[in-house]
Design an enzyme around this catalytic site. Structure first.
Site, short mmCIF file in Angstrom:
data_model
loop_
_atom_site.label_atom_id
_atom_site.label_comp_id
_atom_site.label_asym_id
_atom_site.label_seq_id
_atom_site.Cartn_x
_atom_site.Cartn_y
_atom_site.Cartn_z
N GLY A 192 -32.99 0.92 27.55
CA GLY A 192 -33.28 2.10 28.37
C GLY A 192 -34.46 2.89 27.83
O GLY A 192 -35.30 3.37 28.59
N LYS B 175 -33.51 -7.58 40.05
CA LYS B 175 -33.47 -8.59 38.98
C LYS B 175 -32.11 -8.53 38.31
O LYS B 175 -31.82 -7.64 37.51
CB LYS B 175 -34.55 -8.35 37.92
CG LYS B 175 -34.69 -9.57 36.97
CD LYS B 175 -35.17 -9.21 35.60
CE LYS B 175 -34.06 -8.90 34.64
NZ LYS B 175 -33.19 -10.06 34.28
N CYS C 175 -19.32 -0.54 29.86
CA CYS C 175 -20.02 0.66 29.38
C CYS C 175 -19.07 1.84 29.21
O CYS C 175 -19.28 2.68 28.34
CB CYS C 175 -21.13 1.04 30.36
SG CYS C 175 -22.44 -0.20 30.51
N GLU D 274 -21.77 1.21 20.02
CA GLU D 274 -21.12 0.54 21.13
C GLU D 274 -20.88 -0.92 20.73
O GLU D 274 -21.83 -1.68 20.53
CB GLU D 274 -21.97 0.61 22.39
CG GLU D 274 -21.31 0.02 23.61
CD GLU D 274 -22.15 0.19 24.86
OE1 GLU D 274 -21.57 0.48 25.93
OE2 GLU D 274 -23.38 0.03 24.78
N SER E 61 -28.29 -1.42 27.91
CA SER E 61 -28.16 -0.76 26.62
C SER E 61 -29.11 0.43 26.52
O SER E 61 -30.15 0.48 27.18
CB SER E 61 -28.46 -1.75 25.49
OG SER E 61 -29.84 -2.08 25.47
N GLU F 22 -28.20 4.04 33.64
CA GLU F 22 -26.84 4.06 33.13
C GLU F 22 -26.84 3.19 31.88
O GLU F 22 -26.99 1.96 31.96
CB GLU F 22 -25.82 3.54 34.14
CG GLU F 22 -24.40 3.71 33.63
CD GLU F 22 -23.34 3.14 34.57
OE1 GLU F 22 -22.16 3.14 34.17
OE2 GLU F 22 -23.69 2.68 35.66
#
Length: 499
Positions: A244, A186, A295, A392, A240, A261
């Site tokens: 996650g 996806k 990232c 972030e 993100s 990740e």
């Protein structure tokens, strides 16, 4: 290329899902419209897949894996198919790069580089498929032989983000296929084009039907269906840390394996003894590549106090030479931000940083530009407690802090919940090694920024995720180990006496 770009800006391209070897629209006919962030023109139409579509894709993957045709196929045949996909990627690199540029707004040259590196990943995975092996133990006594089999983990769901759509998919999919897994992919609903194009390469290369299924759609219902399904044995998710955590919670249903990740707040640590001009260039690259939507972006600059003022001024000077504009223009280094919501979040965090006491050295004035172009921004006088030092940002924003000693630099580098990457600039070997060993991050660059190699693994420490992708470790990620105890000699004493 420009003619093709013009055509795509005038007439959006319509894509279809790829399920069980067939191309199809969403089951209810739903469509996702995607505008080019830089041009504000509709460029792509994807299927708005339903939960039924997701379950059909999962069922196709489950059937193909359980049938065993791919899972137990000769590794040389898997390698041949993966090599052919790599060839088709190179053959169609210009189309793939253009689609990436239109959907993400990354500069066209950068998109080309990412596509060509993706082809290298498929080639590497093809070679790695032939190296996948287990172990044997011939030291268990005269009557017992031990075998350790490395087997594909099963059905894998791969959920990818919008910032490096084709590259991040290629860091995962070919390794899962090389291991013998069946897959449901996806891609992000903002940048699904290249993943759906890849489906045709897989079919042309001869991948058996159902082994890889690719469908566009939103996180709910499609991503959620993958996470919830008992028929999915593993999920590789990139995105993100917030999402996650939700993936971890959802995976508890059938205790599926996760490779994650997640977010990052990577430091560029600059010592006074470094090559200043090389460090300035590398710090800018790490902070602004892909508009900072990366990232592993070096979004925190930790610079030795004795050169801090001079260094950040030099950064600001050089940023003035960094061209921001139409990503189709070969002179552009920075394109537009992915969407309005992300643009607004970047601007909000910069404004909050200034309100908290940070000082704008350059940038921070998006109202001077039309569209979703956010100028490269340097914030000085940042302290570790500020949001711009902790969160972030996912934009071209660099937060500057200073240090006096190597120990203080390392403490600052580790003063975050993330641990995805770090950059160290010094000409002292001992300092370089000390930082490399003590900074808690999955990747450390020394006097370099963002060079990637298929041979080396990637992944994060702390809340930047778990698991590793690429390299031989990335192949292992998609396998399970099985021990076989093989009685080869005299039978042991009977458990039931007199039998």
């Amino acid at each position: 290329m420009l003619d093709d770009a013009k055509r795509r800006l005038e007439t959006p391209t319509r894509y279809r899902n790829f399920i069980a070897g067939q191309f199809a629209e969403a089951s209810d006919g739903g469509v996702i419209e995607r505008e080019s962030p830089a041009h504000r023109r509709l460029v792509s139409l994807y299927p708005a897949s339903t939960r039924d579509d997701a379950e059909a894709a999962i069922a196709a993957a489950r059937h193909s894996f359980d049938a065993g045709g791919w899972a137990f196929s000769y590794c040389g045949e898997r390698a041949r198919i993966l090599r052919e996909v790599a060839r088709l990627i190179r053959q169609n690199a210009e189309e793939l790069a253009l689609v990436e540029t239109l959907e993400t707004s990354k500069p066209l040259d950068a998109a080309r580089g990412e596509v060509m590196f993706a082809a290298e990943l498929w080639d590497y995975a093809a070679g790695a498929a032939r190296m996948l092996s287990g172990d044997s133990h011939n030291t268990l006594g005269a009557d017992m032989l031990g075998l350790v089999l490395r087997e594909p983990i099963g059905v894998v769901g791969i959920i990818t983000p919008w910032n490096f759509p084709f590259l991040i998919l290629s860091e995962r999919l070919p390794f899962a296929l090389a291991a013998g897994c069946s897959v449901v992919v996806k891609p992000s609903e903002f940048t699904s084009g290249t993943a759906l194009i890849l489906a045709s390469y897989l079919k042309d290369a001869g991948l058996p039907d159902g082994v890889c299924n690719i469908l566009a759609g939103t996180g709910d219902p499609v991503g959620q269906a993958i996470l919830d399904s008992d028929d999915v044995d593993m999920v590789a998710f990139t995105g993100s840390s917030r999402v996650g955590r939700a993936a971890i919670a959802a995976s508890a249903g059938n205790i599926k394996k996760l490779s994650l990740e997640l977010g990052g707040k990577s430091p560029s640590v600059v010592f006074a003894d470094c090559d200043i001009e090389a460090a300035v260039d590398g710090v800018i690259k790490a902070a602004t590549v892909n508009m900072g939507e990366c990232c592993i972006a070096g979004s925190r600059l930790l610079v030795e106090a004795s050169i801090a003022e001079t260094f950040q001024e030099r950064i600001a000077e050089r940023l003035g030479d960094l061209r921001m504009g139409d990503p189709l223009d070969p002179t552009s280094r920075i394109g537009a931000i992915i969407n309005q919501a992300q643009f607004d979040r970047i601007d909000m965090l910069v404004r909050d940083g200034v309100q908290d006491g940070a000082r704008v050295v350059c940038g921070g004035d998006p109202e001077n530009y039309s569209g979703l172009f956010y100028p490269p921004t340097v914030l000085a006088d940042v302290t570790p407690g500020m949001a711009v030092a902790r969160e972030e940002i996912f934009g071209p924003v660099l937060s500057v802090m200073s240090f006096d000693t190597p120990d203080q630099a390392i403490r600052l580098a580790n003063a975050t919940e993330y641990g995805l990457a770090a950059y160290v600039w010094t000409n002292d070997l001992s300092t370089a090694l000390d930082c490399s060993r003590r900074i808690r991050a999955g990747r450390v660059w020394v006097n370099a920024a963002l060079q990637g190699y298929p041979e080396l693994p990637l992944g994060g420490f702390k809340q930047s995720g778990n698991g590793r992708e690429t390299g031989r470790y990335g192949l292992d990620e998609y396998t399970e180990l099985k021990s076989v105890h093989l009685q080869v000699g005299r039978q042991p004493e009977r458990w039931v006496e007199g039998a």
